[in-house]
Design an enzyme around this catalytic site. Sequence first.
Site, PDB file in Angstrom:
ATOM      1  N   ASP A 143       0.792  -1.230   0.000  1.00 44.75           N
ATOM      2  CA  ASP A 143       0.000   0.000   0.000  1.00 44.75           C
ATOM      3  C   ASP A 143       0.834   1.296   0.000  1.00 44.75           C
ATOM      4  O   ASP A 143       0.676   2.138  -0.870  1.00 44.75           O
ATOM      5  CB  ASP A 143      -0.928  -0.039   1.228  1.00 44.75           C
ATOM      6  CG  ASP A 143      -1.929   1.085   1.237  1.00 44.75           C
ATOM      7  OD1 ASP A 143      -3.098   0.843   0.900  1.00 44.75           O
ATOM      8  OD2 ASP A 143      -1.558   2.219   1.575  1.00 44.75           O
ATOM      9  N   PRO A 171      -4.748   2.750  -1.069  1.00 50.32           N
ATOM     10  CA  PRO A 171      -4.652   1.874  -2.249  1.00 50.32           C
ATOM     11  C   PRO A 171      -5.255   0.490  -2.011  1.00 50.32           C
ATOM     12  O   PRO A 171      -5.959  -0.051  -2.875  1.00 50.32           O
ATOM     13  CB  PRO A 171      -3.141   1.805  -2.512  1.00 50.32           C
ATOM     14  CG  PRO A 171      -2.632   3.127  -2.017  1.00 50.32           C
ATOM     15  CD  PRO A 171      -3.455   3.410  -0.777  1.00 50.32           C
ATOM     16  N   ASP A 172      -5.016  -0.084  -0.861  1.00 45.96           N
ATOM     17  CA  ASP A 172      -5.632  -1.387  -0.551  1.00 45.96           C
ATOM     18  C   ASP A 172      -7.154  -1.299  -0.535  1.00 45.96           C
ATOM     19  O   ASP A 172      -7.856  -2.192  -1.015  1.00 45.96           O
ATOM     20  CB  ASP A 172      -5.167  -1.871   0.831  1.00 45.96           C
ATOM     21  CG  ASP A 172      -3.899  -2.713   0.771  1.00 45.96           C
ATOM     22  OD1 ASP A 172      -3.606  -3.302  -0.290  1.00 45.96           O
ATOM     23  OD2 ASP A 172      -3.213  -2.790   1.802  1.00 45.96           O
ATOM     24  N   GLN A 173      -7.668  -0.226   0.059  1.00 41.23           N
ATOM     25  CA  GLN A 173      -9.122  -0.050   0.133  1.00 41.23           C
ATOM     26  C   GLN A 173      -9.721   0.029  -1.264  1.00 41.23           C
ATOM     27  O   GLN A 173     -10.737  -0.593  -1.566  1.00 41.23           O
ATOM     28  CB  GLN A 173      -9.449   1.251   0.885  1.00 41.23           C
ATOM     29  CG  GLN A 173      -9.046   1.238   2.337  1.00 41.23           C
ATOM     30  CD  GLN A 173      -9.856   0.258   3.133  1.00 41.23           C
ATOM     31  OE1 GLN A 173     -11.049   0.140   2.919  1.00 41.23           O
ATOM     32  NE2 GLN A 173      -9.228  -0.476   4.020  1.00 41.23           N
TER      33      GLN A 173
END
Lengths: 408, 408
Positions: A143, A171-173
């Site tokens: 991330d 970014p992960d979300q």
Amino acid sequence: MEKALEGIKVLDFSHLLQGPFATQLLGDMGADIVKIERAGTGDMFRGMTFFNKWVGGSESPSFLSWNRNKRSIALNLKSPRVREIIMEMAKDADVVVQNFRPGVMEKLGYGYEDFRAVNERIIYCSGSGYGESGPYVSRPGQDMLIQGLTGVAAATGRADQPPVPLGAGMPDQLGAMNMVYAILSAIIWRHKSGKGQKIEVNLMAGMMAHLNQEYVSVLNLDQDFERPNSGIGHPGAEAPFGIYATKDGRYVSIAMSPFGHLMRTLGAEELLRYDSRDQLYSKRDEIWEEVNKVTLTFDCDPLLEILLEADVWTAEVKDFRSATQDPQVVHLGLMTSYEHPIAGTVKCVGPAVRMSETPAEISRPAPMIGQHGQDILAEHGIDAAEIEALIASGDMTIQTKENTKARS
Amino acid sequence: MEKALEGIKVLDFSHLLQGPFATQLLGDMGADIVKIERAGTGDMFRGMTFFNKWVGGSESPSFLSWNRNKRSIALNLKSPRVREIIMEMAKDADVVVQNFRPGVMEKLGYGYEDFRAVNERIIYCSGSGYGESGPYVSRPGQDMLIQGLTGVAAATGRADQPPVPLGAGMPDQLGAMNMVYAILSAIIWRHKSGKGQKIEVNLMAGMMAHLNQEYVSVLNLDQDFERPNSGIGHPGAEAPFGIYATKDGRYVSIAMSPFGHLMRTLGAEELLRYDSRDQLYSKRDEIWEEVNKVTLTFDCDPLLEILLEADVWTAEVKDFRSATQDPQVVHLGLMTSYEHPIAGTVKCVGPAVRMSETPAEISRPAPMIGQHGQDILAEHGIDAAEIEALIASGDMTIQTKENTKARS
């Protein structure tokens, strides 16, 4: 009530955040999520936490956050018999999700083509950091690294200091949401076509798609964003857009509000000298300093009251704990909890979207490692003797309250 | 090739970012997006930009970013005849999207019940800042305000300075994704049930759901996150996780890497004195300063090479412009462009997800105000004379290259 995705079965090989959050979102809508973890220690996220503290002495808050509404089975993917069993499970599955590094699943015999051979309607979704080929394909895709590469870290913070990563991993979300977007679209197309397909999602492409406005601006206006050197709230923003301090040590954010109206409301007519479009951008840091001196003469609550009364776009700036006690958060019932056999009562945020006919809900806690292994195998006709043998050989793990050790 | 959402028709009353980005994502997958703008000046986002510069002299980069793959019709929603026409259009529509403040659409006669009266299969999705009731219902719900209220701004920046908003508007981005998640789930349920429904999405609930890991940690570990006072990369992180400077004025991010391994790789064995779990958190700012002194003795490229060779999780920190030239971004073909009648060649980011059978693509530029009004009305049997009358009365607007004025 019914749930929107009831009857959709997902084989979920994913770990850490992107994949597990995606499948949790599908589970919140009623999909049957079968989480297939590695035998032994399970999802790597189970061993990660903050402050070296564990919920109930052994459970990771990160894992508890992204794995509700799933059943777990923990298997040794390298065992040929396990592979046979999983391919049996795949025959009536709708979706496979995985986020190992590119090539790992194919090497183990769990690539798209392997699943398609037993179920041509399967929708196979892979998540990665940087996509499945190219110069970064073997690099770790994490991330914060993606924040750095895509420009969002360099757009955050102050000009005279280094770039600042976001206070939470976006970014992960966004990667998780892109998985959900593509998987649900593929399910809708399958209703018409009868066909499955392969989906590839990666953190880099995802983060960039969500920064489209920043790229479109920089590339087509031919001017770069620069970090402000003050509390101005976006690298492309003019004053007063930003965060300001108050006398009692708190902060307020003030969004797009006509500068003149704001200064008059604050009784700061002397700052009207800055009220020209050019100065509001070119002198934004100097203006922020001046406006901040004015907000520092107010306590937070009366300042908010005056500004809201004048229809200025403003709100308090809170920390995570006080956010959970916000009156609107309480009104909406956003905070909830579930009961976990080891962790006890786990406080968490409930589903974000409201649907009148098919409400999303939390109906299961995050599972223990392989907690539902016996049930899941029994559903596929594996008898008790073979289940015992799989456990005895170490090819399958079942965590219980009794066999869980405290971490420290 | 076919597209996943071909045949889905969306009446899109939304403006600014959350709703328009949601419908753009549906349009990228092939849905027919009919953007219904206000007659006259159209979507408010058309009048907003950065640096007071406009693409092609008149077009907003923000609007161009979130409105490709749509057709536009610009109508006066207060006209009774316009309402009749829209209800006619709704008879064969699948989805309505809107993000006016709560109550506005109902008052104009375009609430869920109004559409359901003509089409009981309609899926009606509302977006708002804070939900549709409660103490904040009449407050402006804007992206940075939500960052402040939910704690993510307070988690970003340095301890000795005010909270820092994120360098790009994430609550709006996540709000759009939550709309897509709910709408697609509702379409899947409608296949089975034949029924539409009402969906409510709001920026506050969305942002909080995506901060679940932070809330679960703070509430269940009973310890608050605190902004680091250095380049450490997350308020809950221990050293070395963060962003570091190099001799040539550039920066690298270094994610979860065993501290001892990193120090040995950098030839900084003297810093091994910090290598205990407790110190890596409690002295993280001091450690960051020490490690930063070491990274400052390297230029960026050789530092990345040494670290990647040793399998340290690292990447360069880039600005927006250089991000678009990154070799992996080039390899994946993430940057693309479309042709716009006024703005010319608009450089932008393409769809993030890859689907083997139904690729997402850009097939239309962002529309001019009401550009497709005549075609859309003709599809619903409105004849040329009535279209002329609507234009003459000001109840309908059609922007052309010729009637567009430059902005400044």
